[in-house]
Design a protein around this motif. Structure first.
Motif, PDB file in Angstrom:
ATOM      1  N   GLU A 135       0.810  -1.219   0.000  1.00  0.00           N
ATOM      2  CA  GLU A 135       0.000   0.000   0.000  1.00  0.00           C
ATOM      3  C   GLU A 135       0.845   1.272   0.000  1.00  0.00           C
ATOM      4  OE1 GLU A 135      -2.624  -0.378   3.336  1.00  0.00           O
ATOM      5  OE2 GLU A 135      -3.919  -1.825   2.317  1.00  0.00           O
ATOM      6  N   SER A 136       2.121   1.164   0.376  1.00  0.00           N
ATOM      7  CA  SER A 136       2.983   2.346   0.436  1.00  0.00           C
ATOM      8  C   SER A 136       3.451   2.790  -0.941  1.00  0.00           C
ATOM      9  CB  SER A 136       4.193   2.078   1.321  1.00  0.00           C
ATOM     10  OG  SER A 136       5.114   1.222   0.667  1.00  0.00           O
ATOM     11  N   GLN A 137       3.212   2.004  -1.968  1.00  0.00           N
ATOM     12  CA  GLN A 137       3.572   2.306  -3.348  1.00  0.00           C
ATOM     13  C   GLN A 137       5.057   2.613  -3.521  1.00  0.00           C
ATOM     14  OE1 GLN A 137       0.915   5.429  -4.510  1.00  0.00           O
ATOM     15  NE2 GLN A 137      -0.879   4.113  -4.463  1.00  0.00           N
ATOM     16  N   GLY A 138       5.888   1.806  -2.886  1.00  0.00           N
ATOM     17  CA  GLY A 138       7.325   1.923  -3.072  1.00  0.00           C
ATOM     18  C   GLY A 138       8.073   2.747  -2.050  1.00  0.00           C
ATOM     19  N   SER A 139       7.376   3.428  -1.139  1.00  0.00           N
ATOM     20  CA  SER A 139       8.085   4.246  -0.156  1.00  0.00           C
ATOM     21  C   SER A 139       8.612   3.407   1.007  1.00  0.00           C
ATOM     22  CB  SER A 139       7.182   5.363   0.371  1.00  0.00           C
ATOM     23  OG  SER A 139       6.079   4.826   1.073  1.00  0.00           O
ATOM     24  N   LEU A 140       8.081   2.223   1.208  1.00  0.00           N
ATOM     25  CA  LEU A 140       8.578   1.320   2.252  1.00  0.00           C
ATOM     26  C   LEU A 140       9.262   0.127   1.602  1.00  0.00           C
ATOM     27  CD1 LEU A 140       5.604   1.120   4.788  1.00  0.00           C
ATOM     28  CD2 LEU A 140       7.724   2.390   5.045  1.00  0.00           C
ATOM     29  N   GLY A 141      10.344  -0.318   2.237  1.00  0.00           N
ATOM     30  CA  GLY A 141      11.037  -1.510   1.773  1.00  0.00           C
ATOM     31  C   GLY A 141      10.804  -2.656   2.742  1.00  0.00           C
ATOM     32  N   GLY A 142      11.463  -3.768   2.485  1.00  0.00           N
ATOM     33  CA  GLY A 142      11.379  -4.899   3.393  1.00  0.00           C
ATOM     34  C   GLY A 142      10.431  -5.993   2.958  1.00  0.00           C
ATOM     35  N   ARG A 143      10.037  -5.967   1.697  1.00  0.00           N
ATOM     36  CA  ARG A 143       9.121  -7.000   1.217  1.00  0.00           C
ATOM     37  C   ARG A 143       9.760  -8.385   1.309  1.00  0.00           C
ATOM     38  NH1 ARG A 143       4.459  -7.831  -1.351  1.00  0.00           N
ATOM     39  NH2 ARG A 143       4.332  -9.455  -2.926  1.00  0.00           N
ATOM     40  N   GLY A 144      11.045  -8.481   1.010  1.00  0.00           N
ATOM     41  CA  GLY A 144      11.741  -9.764   1.104  1.00  0.00           C
ATOM     42  C   GLY A 144      11.789 -10.283   2.534  1.00  0.00           C
ATOM     43  N   MET A 145      11.978  -9.374   3.480  1.00  0.00           N
ATOM     44  CA  MET A 145      11.995  -9.754   4.888  1.00  0.00           C
ATOM     45  C   MET A 145      10.616 -10.239   5.329  1.00  0.00           C
ATOM     46  SD  MET A 145      14.468  -9.557   7.221  1.00  0.00           S
ATOM     47  CE  MET A 145      15.390  -8.065   7.280  1.00  0.00           C
ATOM     48  N   ALA A 146       9.569  -9.603   4.823  1.00  0.00           N
ATOM     49  CA  ALA A 146       8.203 -10.029   5.158  1.00  0.00           C
ATOM     50  C   ALA A 146       7.913 -11.405   4.573  1.00  0.00           C
ATOM     51  CB  ALA A 146       7.196  -9.009   4.646  1.00  0.00           C
ATOM     52  N   ILE A 147       8.368 -11.647   3.363  1.00  0.00           N
ATOM     53  CA  ILE A 147       8.172 -12.960   2.753  1.00  0.00           C
ATOM     54  C   ILE A 147       8.960 -14.025   3.513  1.00  0.00           C
ATOM     55  CG2 ILE A 147       8.607 -14.330   0.667  1.00  0.00           C
ATOM     56  CD1 ILE A 147       7.944 -11.791  -0.948  1.00  0.00           C
ATOM     57  N   ALA A 148      10.176 -13.683   3.933  1.00  0.00           N
ATOM     58  CA  ALA A 148      10.976 -14.622   4.723  1.00  0.00           C
ATOM     59  C   ALA A 148      10.284 -14.935   6.055  1.00  0.00           C
ATOM     60  CB  ALA A 148      12.368 -14.051   4.974  1.00  0.00           C
ATOM     61  N   GLY A 149       9.690 -13.951   6.678  1.00  0.00           N
ATOM     62  CA  GLY A 149       8.944 -14.182   7.909  1.00  0.00           C
ATOM     63  C   GLY A 149       7.742 -15.066   7.683  1.00  0.00           C
ATOM     64  N   LEU A 150       7.060 -14.866   6.562  1.00  0.00           N
ATOM     65  CA  LEU A 150       5.912 -15.694   6.219  1.00  0.00           C
ATOM     66  C   LEU A 150       6.332 -17.145   6.006  1.00  0.00           C
ATOM     67  CD1 LEU A 150       2.870 -15.800   5.481  1.00  0.00           C
ATOM     68  CD2 LEU A 150       3.554 -15.321   3.138  1.00  0.00           C
ATOM     69  N   VAL A 151       7.395 -17.347   5.260  1.00  0.00           N
ATOM     70  CA  VAL A 151       7.866 -18.699   4.962  1.00  0.00           C
ATOM     71  C   VAL A 151       8.349 -19.401   6.229  1.00  0.00           C
ATOM     72  CG1 VAL A 151       9.638 -20.019   3.731  1.00  0.00           C
ATOM     73  CG2 VAL A 151       8.394 -18.207   2.560  1.00  0.00           C
ATOM     74  N   THR A 152       9.161 -18.719   7.045  1.00  0.00           N
ATOM     75  CA  THR A 152       9.647 -19.363   8.262  1.00  0.00           C
ATOM     76  C   THR A 152       8.516 -19.613   9.255  1.00  0.00           C
ATOM     77  OG1 THR A 152      10.280 -17.202   9.178  1.00  0.00           O
ATOM     78  CG2 THR A 152      12.010 -18.493   8.087  1.00  0.00           C
ATOM     79  N   GLY A 153       7.522 -18.748   9.287  1.00  0.00           N
ATOM     80  CA  GLY A 153       6.360 -18.978  10.148  1.00  0.00           C
ATOM     81  C   GLY A 153       5.578 -20.205   9.712  1.00  0.00           C
ATOM     82  N   ILE A 154       5.380 -20.357   8.404  1.00  0.00           N
ATOM     83  CA  ILE A 154       4.673 -21.518   7.879  1.00  0.00           C
ATOM     84  C   ILE A 154       5.464 -22.792   8.158  1.00  0.00           C
ATOM     85  CG2 ILE A 154       3.936 -22.650   5.744  1.00  0.00           C
ATOM     86  CD1 ILE A 154       3.187 -19.832   4.714  1.00  0.00           C
ATOM     87  N   ILE A 155       6.770 -22.755   7.936  1.00  0.00           N
ATOM     88  CA  ILE A 155       7.609 -23.928   8.185  1.00  0.00           C
ATOM     89  C   ILE A 155       7.583 -24.299   9.664  1.00  0.00           C
ATOM     90  CG2 ILE A 155       9.999 -24.766   8.210  1.00  0.00           C
ATOM     91  CD1 ILE A 155      10.422 -23.174   5.604  1.00  0.00           C
ATOM     92  N   GLY A 156       7.748 -23.309  10.540  1.00  0.00           N
ATOM     93  CA  GLY A 156       7.726 -23.585  11.979  1.00  0.00           C
ATOM     94  C   GLY A 156       6.398 -24.156  12.430  1.00  0.00           C
ATOM     95  N   LEU A 157       5.310 -23.597  11.922  1.00  0.00           N
ATOM     96  CA  LEU A 157       3.978 -24.088  12.266  1.00  0.00           C
ATOM     97  C   LEU A 157       3.786 -25.518  11.769  1.00  0.00           C
ATOM     98  CD1 LEU A 157       1.179 -23.330  13.442  1.00  0.00           C
ATOM     99  CD2 LEU A 157       0.575 -22.555  11.164  1.00  0.00           C
TER     100      LEU A 157
END
Length: 78
Positions: free
Chosen positions: A34-56
């Motif tokens: 929603e920030s249209q490029g002004s915020l970064g960290g999308r890769g970190m969010a995806i990594a958190g999603l993947v590790t959360g799914i794996i841990g669960l």
């Protein structure tokens, strides 16, 4: 991402930490999109999603195996 990693490392808290990691990762990705490029960290969010799914998943499979083994061992008579 930290909660996702902890959900893999800490077995007894894998399910609650995994769920919280997934929720936070989804919220972070939505905010980044929603920030249209002004915020970064999308890769970190995806990594958190993947590790959360794996841990669960790993923790859920572990507890399912424990319950099945305990149930299949049957009663012991002395």
């Amino acid at each position: 991402m930290v909660l996702g990693i902890l959900s893999i490392v800490i077995w007894c808290l894998g399910i609650p930490l995994g769920i919280v990691a997934i929720v936070f990762a989804v919220l972070a990705r939505r905010e980044i999109d929603e920030s249209q490029g002004s915020l970064g960290g999308r890769g970190m969010a995806i990594a958190g999603l993947v590790t959360g799914i794996i841990g669960l998943a790993v923790c859920a499979i572990y507890w399912i195996v424990v319950v099945v083994v305990a149930a299949s061992s049957g009663p012991t008579y002395y």
